[in-house]
Motif scaffolding. Sequence first.
Motif, short mmCIF file in Angstrom:
data_model
loop_
_atom_site.label_atom_id
_atom_site.label_comp_id
_atom_site.label_asym_id
_atom_site.label_seq_id
_atom_site.Cartn_x
_atom_site.Cartn_y
_atom_site.Cartn_z
N SER A 189 -6.09 8.27 -11.02
CA SER A 189 -5.55 9.24 -10.07
C SER A 189 -5.21 8.59 -8.74
N GLN A 190 -4.43 9.30 -7.95
CA GLN A 190 -4.00 8.79 -6.65
C GLN A 190 -5.17 8.65 -5.67
N LYS A 191 -6.13 9.56 -5.74
CA LYS A 191 -7.24 9.56 -4.79
C LYS A 191 -8.37 8.62 -5.21
N SER A 192 -8.66 8.57 -6.49
CA SER A 192 -9.81 7.79 -6.96
C SER A 192 -9.41 6.76 -8.01
N ARG A 201 -2.19 0.69 -9.40
CA ARG A 201 -3.21 1.74 -9.28
C ARG A 201 -3.34 2.48 -10.61
N ASP A 205 0.81 -1.23 0.00
CA ASP A 205 0.00 0.00 0.00
C ASP A 205 0.84 1.28 0.00
N THR A 231 3.79 3.66 -2.18
CA THR A 231 4.32 3.85 -3.52
C THR A 231 5.75 3.35 -3.65
#
Length: 468
Positions: A354-357, A351, A274, A276
């Motif tokens: 985007s980083q958030k969504s 992922r 989890d 980067t």
Amino acid sequence: MMNPKRETRKLFPGVYFFFFIYLLVLSARFQPSEATKDSSVRQVKLQNHRLGSSIVFPVSGNVYPLGYYYVLLNIGNPPKLFDLDIDTGSDLTWVQCDAPCNGCTKPLANQYKPNRNTLPCSHLLCSGLDLPQSRPCADPDDQCDYEIGYSDHASSVGALVTDEFPLRLENGSTMHPHLTFGCGYDQQNPGPHPPPPTAGILGLGRGKISISSQLSSLGVTKNVIVHCFNHNGKGFLSIGDELVPSSGVTWTSLARNSPSKNYMTGPAELLFNDKTTGVKGINLVFDSGSSYTYFNAEAYKAILDLIRKDVKGKALMDAKEDKSLPVCWKDKKPLKSVHDVKKYFKTITLRFGSQKSGQLFHVPPESYLIITENGNVCLGILNGTEIGLENYNIIGDIFFQGIMVIYDNEKQRIGWIPSDCNKLPNLDQDYGENLSEEAYPRGFGFLGGLFSGTDSSKNKNLVSDGEL
């Protein structure tokens, strides 16, 4: 030992001169018939009966030691059963073919026998092959030849043919569409590893020649492919959208303006536990023709360094003597399951967005590690740069275990959801039990006895090739 180069098939840029004479000699065996020329009439009739249903096949195989997942498919009238390697990384389906056949691994009785049913080289599917043709189309009625080569120097040469594919659909109807595939009459496998035992390849790529594209163009199914591979060597394959869950699926778009027809996604970030890794902007190809996952040099080094850091100082030690894969570890006693050492490893995550969504593709340790015959644990992620993949990153079967993967060509996207691949979603299980195995034996695409097929994984030294 698994062949780490087996998964990436690259087309040879040219054709070999010695095949030219061979093709001329064989061409007399492949003259197109009136039935072939009239196949377009049958196709028009099929388009008037759009069913929008799905075809479901049981899957057998494993990542290790077999190295691929396969289905059984009937072709011809009367039908003959062929075992085919499931490959979303290539378009062309081909089977070993008695024309006669050079370099075939299947006995004569288990090879496909052409019957004046070649596709003429003037056909649209021939011109849309995106494969180097053995000779120019001097006469529109000449047979359509193909040649496909692989990164380990294996190859298949043959002619395109058209034949019946008897199919039982999920809605209970039966169809006998005429589909185009390759009759491979010259297979070469000069590498150090034996050729795969399957009769050929089931091409499910994005090109017009793929089986899923052909079924869609005929109105038999939607151009949606679903596969679900289990850790225990079973699973299912579906062509059509009936098995796609109505909720819970994580979707990401296919890359636009991609130079290839592969199932390539947009850029993703690589996470470990989890957190980067600093590796961002990597494009990934979803390829069921690949046993393992390949990262470019940067991503591979980042993951390997983090894993080795976690393992250092713990019970596991390097097992350089185990050549099953490039990186292996051993315990004090031979290991029987990944679960015995799962605590030493962390989850890898891709992922997208985007980083958030962003959309998350989680890979737990049991989906990137294998236990070898020697009882060691090995990393099923390889350095693709070392074998000429350059900046390509390929997600292979090892990452797909325990996940339903959906290739939605209708909406140009790929989806995934953790699944019990021993069970079919969205279908009435009792429905399949009413199908007659005598009338529709394995390979017709039916639900009854879905997971009762044989598994040839006992042959532990065989590998298979997948195309890039």
